[in-house]
Design an enzyme around this catalytic site. Structure first.
Site, PDB file in Angstrom:
ATOM      1  CB  ALA A  94     -61.815 -32.135  59.486  1.00  0.00           C
ATOM      2  NE  ARG A  95     -67.946 -34.075  57.674  1.00  0.00           N
ATOM      3  CZ  ARG A  95     -67.479 -35.702  57.351  1.00  0.00           C
ATOM      4  NH1 ARG A  95     -66.152 -35.056  56.173  1.00  0.00           N
ATOM      5  NH2 ARG A  95     -67.296 -36.748  57.575  1.00  0.00           N
ATOM      6  CD  GLU A 114     -69.141 -31.312  51.579  1.00  0.00           C
ATOM      7  OE1 GLU A 114     -68.825 -32.825  50.813  1.00  0.00           O
ATOM      8  OE2 GLU A 114     -67.885 -31.476  52.343  1.00  0.00           O
ATOM      9  CG  HIS A 116     -65.284 -34.655  51.268  1.00  0.00           C
ATOM     10  ND1 HIS A 116     -66.492 -34.056  52.148  1.00  0.00           N
ATOM     11  CD2 HIS A 116     -64.920 -35.327  52.400  1.00  0.00           C
ATOM     12  CE1 HIS A 116     -66.319 -34.387  53.407  1.00  0.00           C
ATOM     13  NE2 HIS A 116     -65.470 -35.321  53.138  1.00  0.00           N
TER      14      HIS A 116
END
Length: 280
Positions: free
Chosen positions: A190-191, A220, A244
């Protein structure tokens, strides 16, 4: 059109007085100042669901890699230690995904796609979201609702599928990891902001968690000095770090392009785009 991790602050909008649309090229939009855009009459859109299948596949892959010690096994074979690694696995045992209770935190497009892909494995599926789904939807996806604390205490694998918002930032903190079952695993596609990195590092070092597999970080792009990257060097057999990549399949890019240009066409025709996320 902006990459999902690109910041779009009010100051940038001020320099573009004719701006009418900001469109995330992905699903996330947490780096865009939604209120500033709304005040200026600028639509903010995303590509909701464009990469749900791709990210769900990544989540399942990471679960299997953790359970099967995939990275460690690869390294052992390359180093000529095949039988040593195999014998260790025979002694310690390998847990099949079918024997696991998997908890999905969040239940949007990606979590639903993950549930569909996990169902054939036969694992028990649980989920948590702020607004419980209908009984019909729970039956359709074969999932059982649990409050967040109970989910942590019940499941062998916790898989994150929720956006980064002020409410979800550091949702997985020291208290959450303290509730997770000893020897359980964490998967994050997800994050990164959803996790308190210091608390996760502590849970890994202490042995509370058997391992974690991550495809998102905060911030990021991640650097070699990030605490999780440094921890991976310290605990190479218990952390899997991906760049990612979950949502960047060919099919996801095609679907994202279709969504972007469909919204743009509506805007050019004087209509409201379909995928507005800032309430305009």
């Amino acid at each position: 059109f902006v990459d999902a991790i690109t910041a779009v602050p009010a100051a940038l909008m001020e320099q573009l007085p004719r701006l009418r649309l900001i469109h995330s090229e992905g699903v996330a939009f947490d780096r865009i100042d939604l209120s500033a855009a709304r005040e200026r009459g600028i639509y903010v859109c995303n590509n909701k669901g464009c990469n749900a299948g791709a990210v769900a596949e990544q989540a399942v892959l990471l679960m299997l890699m953790l359970l099967r010690h995939a990275l460690e096994g690869d390294e052992a074979v390359r180093a000529g230690r095949q039988m040593e690694m195999k014998e260790r696995c025979m002694v310690e045992g390998i847990t099949e995904l079918s024997a696991c209770k998997v908890g999905l935190v969040g239940f949007g497009d990606i979590a639903r796609a993950a549930a569909e892909r996990l169902a054939p494995f036969g694992c028990a599926l649980y989920y948590y979201t702020r607004h419980r789904r209908t009984p019909e939807e729970e039956r359709r996806y074969g999932v059982t609702y649990l409050p967040l604390e109970a989910l942590a205490e019940t499941c062998d694998i916790i898989s994150l599928h929720l956006p980064a918002t002020p409410e979800s930032t550091h949702l997985l903190d020291r208290a959450f990891f303290g509730r997770m079952r000893p020897g359980s695993y964490l998967v994050n596609t997800a994050r990164g902001a959803v996790i308190d990195d210091a608390a996760l590092c502590e849970a890994i070092r202490s042995g509370r968690l058997a391992g974690a597999a991550l495809d998102a970080y905060d911030p990021e792009p991640v650097t070699a000095e990030h605490p999780l990257v440094r921890l991976a060097a310290e605990c190479p057999d218990r952390l899997i770090l991906c760049p990612h990549q979950g949502g960047i399949s060919h099919a996801a890019f095609r679907e994202a392009a279709r969504m972007v240009f469909a919204d743009l066409e509506k805007l050019m025709d004087g209509k409201r785009p379909e995928r507005v996320v800032n309430g305009l």
